[in-house]
Motif scaffolding. Sequence first.
Motif, PDB file in Angstrom:
ATOM      1  N   THR A  11       0.827  -1.205   0.000  1.00 14.12           N
ATOM      2  CA  THR A  11       0.000   0.000   0.000  1.00 14.12           C
ATOM      3  C   THR A  11       0.866   1.263   0.000  1.00 14.12           C
ATOM      4  OG1 THR A  11      -0.199  -0.119   2.405  1.00 14.12           O
ATOM      5  CG2 THR A  11      -1.998  -1.045   1.116  1.00 14.12           C
ATOM      6  N   GLU A  12       1.956   1.233   0.740  1.00 13.71           N
ATOM      7  CA  GLU A  12       2.860   2.389   0.738  1.00 13.71           C
ATOM      8  C   GLU A  12       3.578   2.512  -0.592  1.00 13.71           C
ATOM      9  OE1 GLU A  12       5.643   3.197   3.809  1.00 13.71           O
ATOM     10  OE2 GLU A  12       4.166   2.939   5.395  1.00 13.71           O
ATOM     11  N   LEU A  13       3.956   1.396  -1.164  1.00 17.07           N
ATOM     12  CA  LEU A  13       4.605   1.414  -2.474  1.00 17.07           C
ATOM     13  C   LEU A  13       3.677   2.020  -3.524  1.00 17.07           C
ATOM     14  CD1 LEU A  13       6.967   0.668  -4.337  1.00 17.07           C
ATOM     15  CD2 LEU A  13       5.928  -1.605  -4.567  1.00 17.07           C
ATOM     16  N   ILE A  14       2.417   1.623  -3.498  1.00 16.31           N
ATOM     17  CA  ILE A  14       1.435   2.179  -4.435  1.00 16.31           C
ATOM     18  C   ILE A  14       1.280   3.678  -4.202  1.00 16.31           C
ATOM     19  CG2 ILE A  14      -1.042   2.221  -4.979  1.00 16.31           C
ATOM     20  CD1 ILE A  14      -0.956  -0.888  -4.614  1.00 16.31           C
ATOM     21  N   ALA A  15       1.135   4.082  -2.959  1.00 16.41           N
ATOM     22  CA  ALA A  15       0.939   5.500  -2.652  1.00 16.41           C
ATOM     23  C   ALA A  15       2.156   6.332  -3.044  1.00 16.41           C
ATOM     24  CB  ALA A  15       0.631   5.672  -1.166  1.00 16.41           C
ATOM     25  N   ASP A  16       3.349   5.857  -2.720  1.00 17.32           N
ATOM     26  CA  ASP A  16       4.563   6.597  -3.058  1.00 17.32           C
ATOM     27  C   ASP A  16       4.774   6.673  -4.567  1.00 17.32           C
ATOM     28  OD1 ASP A  16       5.359   7.323  -0.502  1.00 17.32           O
ATOM     29  OD2 ASP A  16       6.537   5.495  -0.205  1.00 17.32           O
ATOM     30  N   THR A  17       4.481   5.574  -5.252  1.00 12.61           N
ATOM     31  CA  THR A  17       4.636   5.563  -6.707  1.00 12.61           C
ATOM     32  C   THR A  17       3.629   6.505  -7.355  1.00 12.61           C
ATOM     33  OG1 THR A  17       5.424   3.281  -6.621  1.00 12.61           O
ATOM     34  CG2 THR A  17       4.692   4.104  -8.758  1.00 12.61           C
ATOM     35  N   ALA A  18       2.400   6.487  -6.868  1.00 15.11           N
ATOM     36  CA  ALA A  18       1.372   7.381  -7.411  1.00 15.11           C
ATOM     37  C   ALA A  18       1.767   8.840  -7.187  1.00 15.11           C
ATOM     38  CB  ALA A  18       0.024   7.076  -6.762  1.00 15.11           C
ATOM     39  N   LEU A  19       2.296   9.149  -6.028  1.00 10.78           N
ATOM     40  CA  LEU A  19       2.732  10.515  -5.730  1.00 10.78           C
ATOM     41  C   LEU A  19       3.882  10.927  -6.650  1.00 10.78           C
ATOM     42  CD1 LEU A  19       2.129  12.832  -3.785  1.00 10.78           C
ATOM     43  CD2 LEU A  19       3.749  11.826  -2.194  1.00 10.78           C
ATOM     44  N   ALA A  20       4.822  10.030  -6.869  1.00 11.20           N
ATOM     45  CA  ALA A  20       5.942  10.327  -7.768  1.00 11.20           C
ATOM     46  C   ALA A  20       5.464  10.539  -9.207  1.00 11.20           C
ATOM     47  CB  ALA A  20       6.982   9.201  -7.709  1.00 11.20           C
ATOM     48  N   LEU A  21       4.526   9.714  -9.651  1.00 10.24           N
ATOM     49  CA  LEU A  21       3.984   9.879 -11.008  1.00 10.24           C
ATOM     50  C   LEU A  21       3.252  11.210 -11.156  1.00 10.24           C
ATOM     51  CD1 LEU A  21       2.624   6.299 -11.766  1.00 10.24           C
ATOM     52  CD2 LEU A  21       4.415   7.508 -13.023  1.00 10.24           C
ATOM     53  N   LEU A  22       2.508  11.571 -10.138  1.00  6.50           N
ATOM     54  CA  LEU A  22       1.790  12.847 -10.174  1.00  6.50           C
ATOM     55  C   LEU A  22       2.767  14.001 -10.326  1.00  6.50           C
ATOM     56  CD1 LEU A  22      -0.921  14.319  -9.908  1.00  6.50           C
ATOM     57  CD2 LEU A  22      -0.578  14.296  -7.436  1.00  6.50           C
ATOM     58  N   THR A  23       3.871  13.941  -9.598  1.00  3.89           N
ATOM     59  CA  THR A  23       4.890  14.991  -9.675  1.00  3.89           C
ATOM     60  C   THR A  23       5.538  15.024 -11.051  1.00  3.89           C
ATOM     61  OG1 THR A  23       5.337  14.780  -7.310  1.00  3.89           O
ATOM     62  CG2 THR A  23       7.034  15.817  -8.643  1.00  3.89           C
ATOM     63  N   GLU A  24       5.859  13.866 -11.591  1.00  8.17           N
ATOM     64  CA  GLU A  24       6.577  13.792 -12.867  1.00  8.17           C
ATOM     65  C   GLU A  24       5.712  14.032 -14.091  1.00  8.17           C
ATOM     66  OE1 GLU A  24       8.581  10.075 -13.283  1.00  8.17           O
ATOM     67  OE2 GLU A  24       9.967  10.499 -11.657  1.00  8.17           O
ATOM     68  N   ARG A  25       4.495  13.488 -14.077  1.00  3.81           N
ATOM     69  CA  ARG A  25       3.686  13.464 -15.292  1.00  3.81           C
ATOM     70  C   ARG A  25       2.409  14.305 -15.211  1.00  3.81           C
ATOM     71  NH1 ARG A  25       3.847   6.937 -16.464  1.00  3.81           N
ATOM     72  NH2 ARG A  25       6.102   6.714 -16.316  1.00  3.81           N
ATOM     73  N   GLY A  26       2.093  14.796 -14.025  1.00  6.59           N
ATOM     74  CA  GLY A  26       0.856  15.541 -13.865  1.00  6.59           C
ATOM     75  C   GLY A  26      -0.334  14.610 -13.697  1.00  6.59           C
ATOM     76  N   MET A  27      -1.505  15.205 -13.597  1.00  4.86           N
ATOM     77  CA  MET A  27      -2.721  14.452 -13.317  1.00  4.86           C
ATOM     78  C   MET A  27      -3.039  13.442 -14.416  1.00  4.86           C
ATOM     79  SD  MET A  27      -4.708  14.158 -10.755  1.00  4.86           S
ATOM     80  CE  MET A  27      -4.325  15.598  -9.782  1.00  4.86           C
ATOM     81  N   ARG A  28      -2.792  13.793 -15.671  1.00  3.86           N
ATOM     82  CA  ARG A  28      -3.097  12.860 -16.762  1.00  3.86           C
ATOM     83  C   ARG A  28      -2.207  11.620 -16.741  1.00  3.86           C
ATOM     84  NH1 ARG A  28      -4.456  16.540 -22.061  1.00  3.86           N
ATOM     85  NH2 ARG A  28      -6.420  17.331 -21.248  1.00  3.86           N
ATOM     86  N   GLY A  29      -1.015  11.751 -16.193  1.00  4.26           N
ATOM     87  CA  GLY A  29      -0.100  10.619 -16.150  1.00  4.26           C
ATOM     88  C   GLY A  29      -0.329   9.694 -14.973  1.00  4.26           C
TER      89      GLY A  29
END
Length: 196
Positions: A11-29
Amino acid sequence: MSVRSAGTPRTELIADTALALLTERGMRGLTHRAVDEAAGLPQGSTSNHARTRLALLETVVRRQAEREAVVLDPDELPDPAGGREALIASLALAVHRYLSGDFRQLLVSRYELALEATRRPELRAYYDAAGAQFREPLTAMLRAAGSKDPERHTLTLVAWTDGLLFTCVAGTYHATVPSEQDLRAGFRELLRGMLG
């Protein structure tokens, strides 16, 4: 992209990865499939954790709040008896940490989430509740520092701080990291104006 170690609970891995993707790619990514791929998880893992887009966004808001909470360790919060200078020192330390190192990326994801919350009323309530946990202690510190109108002063202080953070991360001063001493001077001037 850096995510937590393989030994991290899923669950933490999913949350951290989602947060990193949001930072890198924006909401669409930020998609369930993109989280699975970036985290190296079997397809469908993120959907099992957060079935809907809203559930995924709530996961990100929760993790954002957890990560932001460590910018200023609770042991570093000023003792109300320390007065205005203790408050100034804590605020300057927190803002300086945000603007230097890894914490800077948290601001980018925060801006993405704030904008999305303006479009999704169901996320707005969740986002606002997460933000309240930071505003309420600030209001208490301002009250202890002698504010006659701590709610209004909290709004002023948050707005000034958010403006500074945005300007130094995404605005025209994006390459600027004010020194902790300069930040103390700014907070001192602001609080002097508010508190007399």
